[in-house]
Design a protein around this motif. Sequence first.
Motif, PDB file in Angstrom:
ATOM      1  N   LEU A 200      68.477 -45.063  80.031  1.00 49.49           N
ATOM      2  CA  LEU A 200      67.250 -45.164  79.239  1.00 49.49           C
ATOM      3  C   LEU A 200      66.705 -43.791  78.874  1.00 49.49           C
ATOM      4  O   LEU A 200      66.236 -43.561  77.754  1.00 49.49           O
TER       5      LEU A 200
ATOM      6  N   ARG B 121      68.677 -42.208  76.066  1.00 51.69           N
ATOM      7  CA  ARG B 121      68.277 -42.758  74.772  1.00 51.69           C
ATOM      8  C   ARG B 121      66.939 -42.190  74.321  1.00 51.69           C
ATOM      9  O   ARG B 121      66.728 -41.895  73.142  1.00 51.69           O
ATOM     10  N   ARG B 122      66.024 -42.007  75.259  1.00 52.92           N
ATOM     11  CA  ARG B 122      64.690 -41.502  74.930  1.00 52.92           C
ATOM     12  C   ARG B 122      64.753 -40.097  74.356  1.00 52.92           C
ATOM     13  O   ARG B 122      63.980 -39.745  73.440  1.00 52.92           O
TER      14      ARG B 122
ATOM     15  N   ASP C 158      73.102 -40.750  72.356  1.00 51.34           N
ATOM     16  CA  ASP C 158      73.580 -42.065  71.942  1.00 51.34           C
ATOM     17  C   ASP C 158      74.721 -42.516  72.849  1.00 51.34           C
ATOM     18  O   ASP C 158      75.890 -42.551  72.426  1.00 51.34           O
TER      19      ASP C 158
ATOM     20  N   ALA D 156      75.461 -45.407  73.760  1.00 51.03           N
ATOM     21  CA  ALA D 156      76.002 -46.717  73.401  1.00 51.03           C
ATOM     22  C   ALA D 156      77.329 -46.589  72.647  1.00 51.03           C
ATOM     23  O   ALA D 156      78.187 -47.469  72.725  1.00 51.03           O
TER      24      ALA D 156
ATOM     25  N   ARG E 243      73.390 -34.770  78.734  1.00 48.53           N
ATOM     26  CA  ARG E 243      73.408 -34.726  77.277  1.00 48.53           C
ATOM     27  C   ARG E 243      73.989 -33.408  76.770  1.00 48.53           C
ATOM     28  O   ARG E 243      74.782 -33.395  75.814  1.00 48.53           O
TER      29      ARG E 243
END
Length: 425
Positions: free
Chosen positions: A30, A33-34, A38, A40, A170
């Motif tokens: 989460l 994503r915030r 990405d 996903a 990230r």
Amino acid sequence: MVQEPYFFLSYARKDNPDEFVKRFYDDLVLELRRIGADPAAQPPFRDVERLGLGDDWARVLGEAVGHCRAFVALYSPAYLNSLYCGKEWTAFRARLHEYRRETEMDVPALVPVLWAPMEGELPEEIARFQYHEAGMGQEYVTHGLMQILRTDPTGRAYRGIVERVAARVRMAADRFRLPFTPGLDLGEVHGLFPVAEHQRAAAPGAGHVQVFMAAGVVDPLPEGRRRSEYYGRSPREWTPYHPPKHPTVAHRAQKVIVEEGYTSNIELVDAELSTRLDETMVNNQTSILLVDPWSVRTPGYREPLADYDGQNRPATGVLVPCHESDEESGDDIVWQDLSRVFWRNWRRQNDPHDPLFRVRVGADEFDDRLAVMLAVAQNRLMEMESTTPYRLPEGPPPPPMSGLTIPNPPDPPDFPAPKDPDDDQ
């Protein structure tokens, strides 16, 4: 398209309540994503989510470790005592070393998280990957993230650590592309764990299982064996079931052992087997012998196994896998040879009341037979008043039991030479 998991979550099952691992994993996704990542597109990898029924777990894990963009390791004493966590960690570290060799750059893609307090000093190779930084707080350094998550899962301390880990992941995942390791077989990786300083004495029900293998290799094949597809270059590559394919019996055994809540490592049977079994008893550990019936024709295996048969080892199990469609292993002579090596134990083969000596174990019953064997061996270990094994008295074997068709001679005769198939022509 090659799957590149955004990150691989590496953790020890032994002391990680699943609800806390899952909560941290979900919160990390989460947070990614915030902050605009990405994950996903290349889903992160957590084994319980990405392993399906019937999957070759060692291959699936190897593919994920060999292709993931970042690697998050939940450090704990159990993590540093886990053979397969060590394999995962070492395999990913090798990708970092390869990237540095190619580019002369270090990539901070191995992200350690202090999950539970560590014991003792970390080896230099592990300590160089820093698991804390300014702003993560003294509670984290002292008690680890699981304790923070347990006591205040919505608090500022926990959220701050998740944010820092997400930022590290990230940066590594989006800015760099590490070299892949396609076809990675974790079973062939010599991991840096277990780390001796972090090994704990085995406790009843949550200990260590020492596995010893006696199996043939493809060159030369065991005496009398003509089917080479069941073997590899190492005894650890033995695949007794048909059709011969991965996972090897060694991988399969370790998967069962992990699922039963134990740690394990695998060694080969050699002349020091008796000494090593003594050590397992002193260390309050159970042990399992995985035996290829064809291997007993090799003196290097036959003699230590026969020596084992002359000892009382109540916390050691023997499991002999065999597939019914392997026509060569249907030869009674092979099993007569095995019975001569294990002539004391042979009378209790497949006894439903004594499940520590199992022969001709089929593929569909291997997992259950091994799980029961582990439980019985552990219970017997707990019941023993002394951990010092003793040898059975010397003397001739007892007379054959009624109905027993395979003889138990006092002195094993020379093994018959394998029959030449051309003799019948």
